[in-house]
Scaffold this active site. Sequence first.
Site, PDB file in Angstrom:
ATOM      1  N   SER A  34     -59.985  11.876 -38.798  1.00 34.11           N
ATOM      2  CA  SER A  34     -59.524  10.563 -39.254  1.00 34.11           C
ATOM      3  C   SER A  34     -58.728   9.856 -38.165  1.00 34.11           C
ATOM      4  CB  SER A  34     -58.683  10.701 -40.525  1.00 34.11           C
ATOM      5  OG  SER A  34     -57.557  11.544 -40.291  1.00 34.11           O
ATOM      6  N   PHE A  71     -50.450  20.824 -37.053  1.00 33.42           N
ATOM      7  CA  PHE A  71     -50.194  19.505 -36.478  1.00 33.42           C
ATOM      8  C   PHE A  71     -50.742  18.372 -37.340  1.00 33.42           C
ATOM      9  CE2 PHE A  71     -50.575  22.504 -32.942  1.00 33.42           C
ATOM     10  CZ  PHE A  71     -49.410  22.251 -32.230  1.00 33.42           C
ATOM     11  N   ALA A  72     -51.617  18.684 -38.288  1.00 35.41           N
ATOM     12  CA  ALA A  72     -52.299  17.644 -39.050  1.00 35.41           C
ATOM     13  C   ALA A  72     -51.309  16.883 -39.929  1.00 35.41           C
ATOM     14  CB  ALA A  72     -53.397  18.265 -39.912  1.00 35.41           C
ATOM     15  N   ALA A  73     -51.178  15.585 -39.696  1.00 32.28           N
ATOM     16  CA  ALA A  73     -50.250  14.766 -40.487  1.00 32.28           C
ATOM     17  C   ALA A  73     -50.442  13.302 -40.129  1.00 32.28           C
ATOM     18  CB  ALA A  73     -48.801  15.154 -40.211  1.00 32.28           C
ATOM     19  N   TYR A 139     -41.951   8.882 -43.556  1.00 31.98           N
ATOM     20  CA  TYR A 139     -42.526   9.815 -42.587  1.00 31.98           C
ATOM     21  C   TYR A 139     -41.551  10.953 -42.293  1.00 31.98           C
ATOM     22  CZ  TYR A 139     -43.530  11.789 -38.011  1.00 31.98           C
ATOM     23  OH  TYR A 139     -43.734  12.665 -36.974  1.00 31.98           O
ATOM     24  N   PHE A 167     -38.912  14.488 -30.048  1.00 35.16           N
ATOM     25  CA  PHE A 167     -38.817  13.027 -30.030  1.00 35.16           C
ATOM     26  C   PHE A 167     -40.096  12.416 -29.464  1.00 35.16           C
ATOM     27  CE2 PHE A 167     -34.471  14.496 -30.238  1.00 35.16           C
ATOM     28  CZ  PHE A 167     -33.882  13.606 -31.125  1.00 35.16           C
ATOM     29  N   ARG A 217     -34.292   6.922 -24.618  1.00 32.87           N
ATOM     30  CA  ARG A 217     -35.005   7.933 -25.395  1.00 32.87           C
ATOM     31  C   ARG A 217     -35.259   9.181 -24.545  1.00 32.87           C
ATOM     32  NH1 ARG A 217     -33.379   5.055 -28.662  1.00 32.87           N
ATOM     33  NH2 ARG A 217     -34.478   3.961 -30.359  1.00 32.87           N
ATOM     34  N   ASP A 280     -33.440   0.740 -35.082  1.00 33.71           N
ATOM     35  CA  ASP A 280     -33.563   1.392 -33.774  1.00 33.71           C
ATOM     36  C   ASP A 280     -32.190   1.857 -33.293  1.00 33.71           C
ATOM     37  OD1 ASP A 280     -36.195   1.516 -33.107  1.00 33.71           O
ATOM     38  OD2 ASP A 280     -36.197  -0.206 -31.765  1.00 33.71           O
TER      39      ASP A 280
END
Length: 321
Positions: A34, A71-73, A139, A167, A217, A280
Amino acid sequence: MKLLVTGGAGYVGSVCAAHLLEAGHEVVVLDDLSTGHRDAVPDGARFAEGNLADIAGTVLGEGGFEGVLHFAARSLVGESVTHPELYWENNVVVALRLLEAMREHAVPRIVFSSTAATYGEPEQVPILETSPTRPTNPYGASKLAIDMMLTSYAAAHGLAATSLRYFNVAGAHGRYGERHTVETHLIPIVLQVATGHRESVSVYGDDWPTPDGTCVRDYIHVDDLAEAHLLALTNATAGRHAIYNLGSGQGFSVKEVIEACRGVTGHPIPATTAPRRAGDPAVLIASSHAAAEALGWRPSRTDIRTIVGDAWRFTRDRLPV
């Protein structure tokens, strides 16, 4: 070990699958494509295409699996706010189905790709694993729910579980790199300007309380991240759920990232200042001290030009001749 990599046709999953194969493991990739890409499944891995909730039990029922790397998400923050149902279903419910399939077929260990979004707005920087978890979007909340699920399965069923919270992942591993249909990450967005797919990059605020006024970041090279997953896999302990932050321990500002991209690509990369985005934080940097102590993990590709350079090579190699 024989290992199942869910989401192994995506960015981080494909790189981790490639590292596992290079380390001599037997790898089965499960992905519904997907958001992943068939050509991102590494050579040497067996590919099982389908919905994780539907076929995890069938795949694991083959037997012999010693671990899962999950890892699927779904991972778009904005989408999670407008369509939270997608995140509770595709992240949390699917993870429950996976854990139940693992329990049914006696698969002893899991490494979960979690996120630093579980912390929400940090009270201190660098962020420690003991920092409060107060996600500000569905999320992050969905990932935290899975972390809590893993804690309970470790306690009740003896599962050896590790969650890795990180991150900003960037860079590439040979032909495996970042290519999303909807791109939200800074480095690939900036590189799209260099390839002519965008006219300029937007800088969201230049008046933050940072040295140059732009957000800072913590960037981690995808190869360093993959190495952490392998270490977590081999250091997992039955009945324990360990949680580790992963990061370079240093931060780079938006302006510094753009300047690094200019230097690597030779493109001027026009940048325009836009209003700040709500929510942010000015600075996000992770402490990886716990991962260093427990796993022996120390990132070695922390220079921003190295990270950008690998991402640029991947991007450039995919351009039409």
